[in-house]
Write a protein that holds these residues in place. Structure first.
Motif, mmCIF file in Angstrom:
data_model
loop_
_atom_site.group_PDB
_atom_site.id
_atom_site.type_symbol
_atom_site.label_atom_id
_atom_site.label_comp_id
_atom_site.label_asym_id
_atom_site.label_seq_id
_atom_site.Cartn_x
_atom_site.Cartn_y
_atom_site.Cartn_z
ATOM 1 N N THR A 34 -31.695 -10.417 -21.071
ATOM 2 C CA THR A 34 -32.825 -11.334 -20.945
ATOM 3 C C THR A 34 -32.491 -12.677 -21.588
ATOM 4 O OG1 THR A 34 -33.728 -10.129 -22.856
ATOM 5 C CG2 THR A 34 -34.771 -9.723 -20.744
ATOM 6 N N THR A 35 -33.099 -13.747 -21.035
ATOM 7 C CA THR A 35 -32.922 -15.089 -21.584
ATOM 8 C C THR A 35 -34.190 -15.511 -22.312
ATOM 9 O OG1 THR A 35 -33.729 -16.198 -19.592
ATOM 10 C CG2 THR A 35 -31.352 -15.783 -19.733
ATOM 11 N N GLY A 81 -30.697 -9.451 -32.642
ATOM 12 C CA GLY A 81 -29.964 -10.236 -31.657
ATOM 13 C C GLY A 81 -29.597 -11.568 -32.274
ATOM 14 N N ILE A 82 -28.402 -12.056 -31.974
ATOM 15 C CA ILE A 82 -27.936 -13.329 -32.511
ATOM 16 C C ILE A 82 -27.750 -14.308 -31.354
ATOM 17 C CG2 ILE A 82 -26.110 -14.498 -33.806
ATOM 18 C CD1 ILE A 82 -27.670 -12.476 -35.469
ATOM 19 N N PHE A 83 -28.304 -15.516 -31.502
ATOM 20 C CA PHE A 83 -28.197 -16.556 -30.487
ATOM 21 C C PHE A 83 -27.236 -17.647 -30.924
ATOM 22 C CE2 PHE A 83 -32.736 -15.284 -29.977
ATOM 23 C CZ PHE A 83 -32.733 -14.979 -28.623
ATOM 24 N N LEU A 103 -33.163 -12.854 -33.348
ATOM 25 C CA LEU A 103 -34.397 -12.119 -33.065
ATOM 26 C C LEU A 103 -34.290 -10.774 -33.768
ATOM 27 C CD1 LEU A 103 -37.052 -11.710 -31.356
ATOM 28 C CD2 LEU A 103 -35.600 -10.700 -29.621
ATOM 29 N N GLN A 104 -35.362 -10.370 -34.451
ATOM 30 C CA GLN A 104 -35.396 -9.050 -35.088
ATOM 31 C C GLN A 104 -36.627 -8.316 -34.594
ATOM 32 O OE1 GLN A 104 -35.208 -8.905 -39.365
ATOM 33 N NE2 GLN A 104 -35.640 -6.722 -39.414
ATOM 34 N N PRO A 138 -31.276 -22.027 -22.796
ATOM 35 C CA PRO A 138 -31.748 -20.642 -22.968
ATOM 36 C C PRO A 138 -30.676 -19.776 -23.613
ATOM 37 C CG PRO A 138 -32.262 -21.439 -20.768
ATOM 38 C CD PRO A 138 -31.375 -22.469 -21.405
ATOM 39 N N GLY A 139 -31.125 -18.884 -24.501
ATOM 40 C CA GLY A 139 -30.211 -17.944 -25.139
ATOM 41 C C GLY A 139 -30.313 -16.595 -24.467
ATOM 42 N N VAL A 140 -29.241 -15.834 -24.493
ATOM 43 C CA VAL A 140 -29.202 -14.518 -23.842
ATOM 44 C C VAL A 140 -29.053 -13.443 -24.908
ATOM 45 C CG1 VAL A 140 -27.958 -13.044 -22.205
ATOM 46 C CG2 VAL A 140 -28.135 -15.504 -21.783
ATOM 47 N N LEU A 141 -29.849 -12.365 -24.771
ATOM 48 C CA LEU A 141 -29.712 -11.186 -25.626
ATOM 49 C C LEU A 141 -29.535 -9.952 -24.756
ATOM 50 C CD1 LEU A 141 -32.372 -11.599 -28.459
ATOM 51 C CD2 LEU A 141 -29.926 -11.985 -28.600
ATOM 52 N N GLN A 142 -28.925 -8.939 -25.319
ATOM 53 C CA GLN A 142 -28.677 -7.691 -24.595
ATOM 54 C C GLN A 142 -29.911 -6.809 -24.517
ATOM 55 O OE1 GLN A 142 -25.225 -6.467 -23.599
ATOM 56 N NE2 GLN A 142 -24.994 -8.674 -23.543
#
Length: 192
Positions: A34-35, A81-83, A103-104, A138-142
């Motif tokens: 997700t972005t 998650g780290i951006f 993000l936590q 935009p940042g992407v996380l798994q």
């Protein structure tokens, strides 16, 4: 006609919130992740620096936007998650910059927040703060799209005013929604 259907289908997801000072959009990236992107439609509130706690300098999110699929069983750990730089806030009072870098999400879904690259600090003699956004790419996380509940969510924040999070559905869900809307419109015409 197709543009009208698209607007009708997307309206509940992207309906603007008049008093939102900060809007975050979360969307599928097409590869199972997700972005995350930031926008500031209105000014964040100005507040006394005494109300900005350096130990909890973060941006709270509405936990209801996360599906129970994210939470593991007993003993499971929080999700992190780290951006790269997706957003930068400048404190108008001091001129200092704070970058959103992570993000936590608590394993039990009791809390979720974006974290900053450093603790809040004030300039000598500074009495008030206001955080002004400079959005990054935009940042992407798994975190998979299935781990989020589509819709629009609002959360009050002392530092950022009203924060609205828009969770965009996966393209397959959006296509299904458009097809069902088109089918209903066509059926209504044939019965009239």
């Amino acid at each position: 006609m197709h543009h009208l259907l698209l607007r009708l289908a997307l309206f509940p997801i992207f309906a603007p919130v008049a008093d939102a000072a900060l809007t975050i959009t979360i969307a599928p990236d097409g590869t199972g992740s997700t972005t995350y992107s930031f926008n500031q439609p209105a000014s964040n509130p100005t507040l006394p620096t005494a109300q900005v706690l350096s130990s909890s300098f973060r941006l709270e999110l509405p936990p209801g936007m996360f599906a129970p699929i994210v939470a593991g069983g007993p003993g499971s750990s929080d999700t992190f998650g780290i951006f790269d730089l997706i957003a930068r806030f400048q404190d108008a009072g001091s001129g200092f910059f704070y970058d959103v870098t992570g993000l936590q999400l608590a394993a039990d879904l009791s809390s979720a927040f974006f974290g900053f690259d450093r603790a809040f600090s004030q300039a000598p003699g500074q009495t008030s703060s206001q955080f002004v956004l400079t959005p990054g790419p935009p940042g992407v996380l798994q975190i998979a799209p299935e781990a989020l509940v589509e819709g629009s969510y609002s959360n009050g924040s002392l530092l950022f005013g009203t924060v609205t999070v828009n969770v965009v559905p996966e393209p397959s869900v959006l296509s299904l929604l458009l097809l069902s809307t088109a089918a209903l419109m066509g059926r209504r015409r044939t019965t009239a």
